[in-house]
Design an enzyme around this catalytic site. Structure first.
Site, mmCIF file in Angstrom:
data_model
loop_
_atom_site.group_PDB
_atom_site.id
_atom_site.type_symbol
_atom_site.label_atom_id
_atom_site.label_comp_id
_atom_site.label_asym_id
_atom_site.label_seq_id
_atom_site.Cartn_x
_atom_site.Cartn_y
_atom_site.Cartn_z
ATOM 1 N N ALA A 196 0.533 -2.334 5.694
ATOM 2 C CA ALA A 196 -0.798 -2.748 5.558
ATOM 3 C C ALA A 196 -1.198 -3.368 6.798
ATOM 4 O O ALA A 196 -2.198 -3.301 7.166
ATOM 5 C CB ALA A 196 -0.986 -3.408 4.225
ATOM 6 N N LYS B 280 -6.235 2.186 -10.319
ATOM 7 C CA LYS B 280 -6.836 2.603 -9.149
ATOM 8 C C LYS B 280 -8.052 3.589 -9.565
ATOM 9 O O LYS B 280 -9.133 3.676 -9.007
ATOM 10 C CB LYS B 280 -5.922 3.174 -8.347
ATOM 11 C CG LYS B 280 -6.302 2.980 -6.839
ATOM 12 C CD LYS B 280 -6.535 1.317 -6.298
ATOM 13 C CE LYS B 280 -6.973 0.958 -5.008
ATOM 14 N NZ LYS B 280 -5.566 0.928 -4.237
ATOM 15 N N ARG C 139 -18.501 -7.307 -29.856
ATOM 16 C CA ARG C 139 -17.229 -7.562 -30.768
ATOM 17 C C ARG C 139 -15.822 -7.126 -29.987
ATOM 18 O O ARG C 139 -14.936 -8.014 -29.907
ATOM 19 C CB ARG C 139 -17.445 -6.438 -32.015
ATOM 20 C CG ARG C 139 -16.017 -6.842 -32.855
ATOM 21 C CD ARG C 139 -15.980 -5.728 -34.191
ATOM 22 N NE ARG C 139 -17.232 -6.102 -34.920
ATOM 23 C CZ ARG C 139 -18.193 -5.432 -34.909
ATOM 24 N NH1 ARG C 139 -18.270 -4.418 -34.407
ATOM 25 N NH2 ARG C 139 -19.157 -5.810 -36.028
ATOM 26 N N ASP D 226 -4.297 4.569 0.923
ATOM 27 C CA ASP D 226 -5.208 3.536 0.810
ATOM 28 C C ASP D 226 -4.807 2.174 1.428
ATOM 29 O O ASP D 226 -5.360 1.328 2.076
ATOM 30 C CB ASP D 226 -5.547 2.988 -0.726
ATOM 31 C CG ASP D 226 -6.601 2.232 -0.882
ATOM 32 O OD1 ASP D 226 -7.818 2.239 -0.273
ATOM 33 O OD2 ASP D 226 -6.363 1.127 -1.740
ATOM 34 N N ASP D 227 -3.340 1.918 1.413
ATOM 35 C CA ASP D 227 -2.650 0.950 1.706
ATOM 36 C C ASP D 227 -2.923 0.572 3.248
ATOM 37 O O ASP D 227 -3.119 -0.407 3.996
ATOM 38 C CB ASP D 227 -1.190 0.707 1.494
ATOM 39 C CG ASP D 227 -1.028 0.480 0.019
ATOM 40 O OD1 ASP D 227 -1.424 -0.216 -0.587
ATOM 41 O OD2 ASP D 227 -0.326 1.537 -0.379
ATOM 42 N N GLU E 245 -0.390 5.566 -2.801
ATOM 43 C CA GLU E 245 -0.668 4.305 -2.959
ATOM 44 C C GLU E 245 0.896 3.533 -3.215
ATOM 45 O O GLU E 245 1.727 4.042 -3.861
ATOM 46 C CB GLU E 245 -1.391 4.114 -4.315
ATOM 47 C CG GLU E 245 -1.558 2.787 -4.860
ATOM 48 C CD GLU E 245 -2.439 1.821 -4.095
ATOM 49 O OE1 GLU E 245 -2.847 0.730 -4.098
ATOM 50 O OE2 GLU E 245 -3.373 2.790 -3.319
ATOM 51 N N ASP E 246 1.154 2.326 -2.664
ATOM 52 C CA ASP E 246 2.296 1.438 -2.695
ATOM 53 C C ASP E 246 3.473 2.203 -2.331
ATOM 54 O O ASP E 246 4.564 2.038 -3.140
ATOM 55 C CB ASP E 246 1.998 0.873 -4.045
ATOM 56 C CG ASP E 246 1.186 -0.217 -4.012
ATOM 57 O OD1 ASP E 246 0.411 -0.625 -3.153
ATOM 58 O OD2 ASP E 246 0.857 -0.830 -5.258
ATOM 59 N N ASN F 120 -11.662 -6.576 -0.915
ATOM 60 C CA ASN F 120 -11.077 -5.782 -2.112
ATOM 61 C C ASN F 120 -11.249 -4.189 -1.578
ATOM 62 O O ASN F 120 -12.219 -3.890 -1.362
ATOM 63 C CB ASN F 120 -11.996 -6.028 -3.437
ATOM 64 C CG ASN F 120 -11.300 -5.426 -4.638
ATOM 65 O OD1 ASN F 120 -10.655 -4.454 -4.637
ATOM 66 N ND2 ASN F 120 -11.513 -6.058 -5.596
ATOM 67 N N ARG G 12 6.745 0.030 -3.489
ATOM 68 C CA ARG G 12 6.577 -1.517 -2.969
ATOM 69 C C ARG G 12 5.003 -1.741 -3.834
ATOM 70 O O ARG G 12 3.944 -1.534 -2.947
ATOM 71 C CB ARG G 12 6.242 -1.153 -1.310
ATOM 72 C CG ARG G 12 6.018 -2.684 -0.768
ATOM 73 C CD ARG G 12 5.470 -2.382 0.714
ATOM 74 N NE ARG G 12 4.292 -1.565 0.567
ATOM 75 C CZ ARG G 12 2.982 -2.216 0.454
ATOM 76 N NH1 ARG G 12 2.918 -3.320 0.184
ATOM 77 N NH2 ARG G 12 1.918 -1.250 0.594
ATOM 78 N N TYR H 46 -6.799 -4.321 -12.448
ATOM 79 C CA TYR H 46 -6.041 -4.176 -11.087
ATOM 80 C C TYR H 46 -5.896 -5.683 -10.897
ATOM 81 O O TYR H 46 -5.456 -6.356 -11.567
ATOM 82 C CB TYR H 46 -7.182 -3.506 -10.177
ATOM 83 C CG TYR H 46 -6.192 -2.652 -9.152
ATOM 84 C CD1 TYR H 46 -5.618 -1.716 -9.489
ATOM 85 C CD2 TYR H 46 -6.258 -3.421 -7.670
ATOM 86 C CE1 TYR H 46 -4.699 -1.407 -8.314
ATOM 87 C CE2 TYR H 46 -5.475 -2.714 -6.723
ATOM 88 C CZ TYR H 46 -4.670 -1.685 -7.199
ATOM 89 O OH TYR H 46 -4.011 -1.071 -6.233
ATOM 90 N N ASN I 298 -1.739 -9.722 -1.740
ATOM 91 C CA ASN I 298 -1.933 -9.394 -3.289
ATOM 92 C C ASN I 298 -0.678 -9.842 -4.081
ATOM 93 O O ASN I 298 0.394 -9.334 -3.351
ATOM 94 C CB ASN I 298 -2.620 -8.312 -3.713
ATOM 95 C CG ASN I 298 -4.193 -8.399 -3.311
ATOM 96 O OD1 ASN I 298 -4.730 -9.345 -3.538
ATOM 97 N ND2 ASN I 298 -4.475 -7.247 -2.964
#
Length: 542
Positions: free
Chosen positions: A285, A150, A33, A244-245, A221-222, A435, A132, A78, A391
């Site tokens: 990056a 994330k 559903r 992570d970047d 991150e970013d 990814n 960013r 994401y 991305n």
């Protein structure tokens, strides 16, 4: 009200349900559903809002549906949909979801952090300052969905327990005027601080995080390019953290490149050491990935200096050379000292000069890899390696269908965002997706279980090698460069094992008990720690 609490065992089935629950609800499949409701939404943003509400109402059901339908739901939680969610977050906000630590909290950050009640049980935080977000620029306080999304991937990909996660947005203001002018903007209405003020804030923040959450792993991150490198360098040897970047993206691309280079070299009959890589895009990056790809060459026995000569970088001004005035610090490492001549600014001209075997895009410039560019790459290489990694899809350097047709199907392709398979001249080609979800859940799981004091370069490198080696025979025969994402929990377990062993080798692990386990026993231990929605499985003790 969570429906999970009404999943009664058969012995209790005769007990009447509360009047607010429809009488035949438990005789239907509520997961189906919810999926039907999700699929009825007209666009990605509306689907994101629906899933956000489902997670609030019944988090176990949310994660149960996510785990069973990852290929469909991950692009909503994401990239690419999270970009729309961030851009519109001040307008779609429904409820508190994460923690905001603002510049106005300087001097009181410990008190702010204590408002999050996980305390000693918190294991992982994703922290952004919104400066960013993807390729969308400075979104300020609207960046929180990046941290939330994330962490959902950590939960889905590695089995981290939801109640041990902490999404954080550092609201330091924004330099984007349209948000400052927006009456519904949720964040602090000021310009971003200068370097000295931000350094003070970040030092207090990291000290406070360690004090309030002593077992926490922090993923940055970013952050803007300069600050991403700055704070990784500042904190990586003091705290349990990674970016992570820079490190995650680099690791996942290294993994895909290892497999792509094997495919290309075996077809062309050339040595792996003949690879020559051109990076289009030299931000955090781009340079982070380039530094990680040094490992490809050093693993072949090259020195770091020899490896560095195999990598070329390009920014908005063209080929990066050492004689360029005002060159940013992070770009100097790969700046070419062997080029003589006038500035090379046109990508096609640069390719003809460098003659790369691989072209990697981290520029966030839509369609930068034109038909001319792809055809030149195909003329130079039997199997040209082209990775448009920006991305979301709206900022990708080339679409998969164009890369296939312009190269006559010879391209070895991986992108940052998902693409569907393409049929060309009767053959179906399946794209790879670089990814980060392949990498960071396993790094996080390995770091948490080993109780690593720091995230070392070796831990990141071994994660990449483990990912490269995780393809099944069927995936290899299909010429894939990445495994299928539906196997992400098994993949993350293998990566976590390699990360733990690297932490032990580097002597940064504090969980000495794991040193006594064989690889087989350690893998079983990791899998036993993976959380499952409690409506179906018992929870782990991570």
């Amino acid at each position: 009200m969570s429906l999970t609490s009404f999943h009664l065992p058969s012995a209790q089935a005769a007990i009447p349900l509360p009047a607010r629950i429809p009488p035949r609800l438990l005789q239907t499949d509520h997961r189906q559903r919810c999926l039907a409701q999700l699929r009825s939404k007209p666009n990605g943003l509306e689907k994101y809002i629906y899933l956000n509400g489902l997670k609030e109402r019944d988090p176990n059901l949310f994660y149960e549906i996510l785990l069973a339908n990852m290929l469909e739901i991950i692009p909503i939680l994401y990239t690419p949909t999270v970009g729309d969610a961030c851009s519109n977050y001040s307008h779609i906000w429904r409820r508190p979801e994460g923690l905001y630590v603002t510049i106005e909290s300087k001097g009181l950050i410990r008190d702010v952090l204590r408002a999050w009640n996980a305390g000693q049980f918190a294991r992982i935080a994703v922290v952004t300052d919104g400066s960013r977000i993807l390729g969308l620029g400075d979104l300020g306080a609207n960046g929180l969905p990046i941290s939330i999304g994330k962490l959902d991937l950590y939960i889905a990909g590695a089995g981290i327990k939801p109640n041990t996660t902490l999404p954080i947005c550092l609201d330091l203001g924004t330099n984007t005027q349209k948000f400052l002018n927006d009456p519904l903007y949720l964040g602090v209405r000021r310009k971003r601080p200068n370097t000295a003020e931000m350094d003070e804030f970040m030092k207090e923040f990291m000290e406070s995080m360690t004090e309030v959450f002593p077992q926490l792993l922090v993923q940055f991150e970013d952050f803007s390019t300069d600050n991403a490198f700055r704070y990784l360098d500042m904190f990586r040897s003091q705290y349990r953290c990674f970016n992570d970047d820079i490190q995650g993206t680099g690791s996942v691309v290294l993994s895909g490149f290892i497999n792509a280079a094997r495919l290309a070299s075996s077809t062309a009959g050339t040595a792996l050491s003949d690879q020559r890589i051109l990076f289009f895009g030299a931000g955090s990056a781009g340079i982070g990935v380039a530094k990680q790809l040094l490992s490809f060459f050093t693993l072949l026995g090259m020195s770091e200096e020899e490896a560095r000569k195999r990598i070329y970088t390009v920014d908005s001004k063209g080929l990066i050379t050492a004689d360029r005035k005002g060159l940013q610090e992070h770009k100097k490492y790969f700046a070419r000292a062997d080029y003589e001549g006038g500035p090379l600014t046109n990508l096609a001209d640069i390719i003809n000069y460098v003659k790369p075997t691989a072209l990697l895009g981290l520029s966030t410039i839509r369609n930068a890899f034109t038909e001319e560019v792809v055809k030149i790459m195909a003329s130079l290489n039997t199997r040209p390696i082209i990775f448009p990694l920006s991305n979301p899809v709206s900022l990708c350097e080339v679409d998969y269908s164009d890369a296939i047709s312009w190269s006559n199907g010879s391209v070895v392709f991986a992108s940052g965002s998902p693409y569907k398979p393409v049929e060309y001249e009767g053959i179906v080609y399946e794209p790879g997706q670089g990814n980060n979800m392949y990498i960071f859940p396993g790094i996080g799981m390995g770091a948490i279980l080993s109780k690593a004091r720091h995230i070392t370069d070796s831990m990141v490198e071994q994660a990449s090698i483990a990912l490269a080696g995780s393809l099944t025979e069927e995936e290899q025969s299909s010429n894939l460069v990445y495994p299928r994402l539906t196997r992400i929990r098994d993949i993350s377990s293998q990566i976590a094992l390699s990360v733990i062993r690297a932490a032990q080798k580097d002597n940064v692990d504090e969980n000495a008990l794991l040193r006594n386990l064989s690889d087989e026993a350690l893998l079983d231990y990791i899998k036993a720690k993976q959380w499952q929605p409690c409506s179906l499985h018992s929870s782990s003790r991570l």
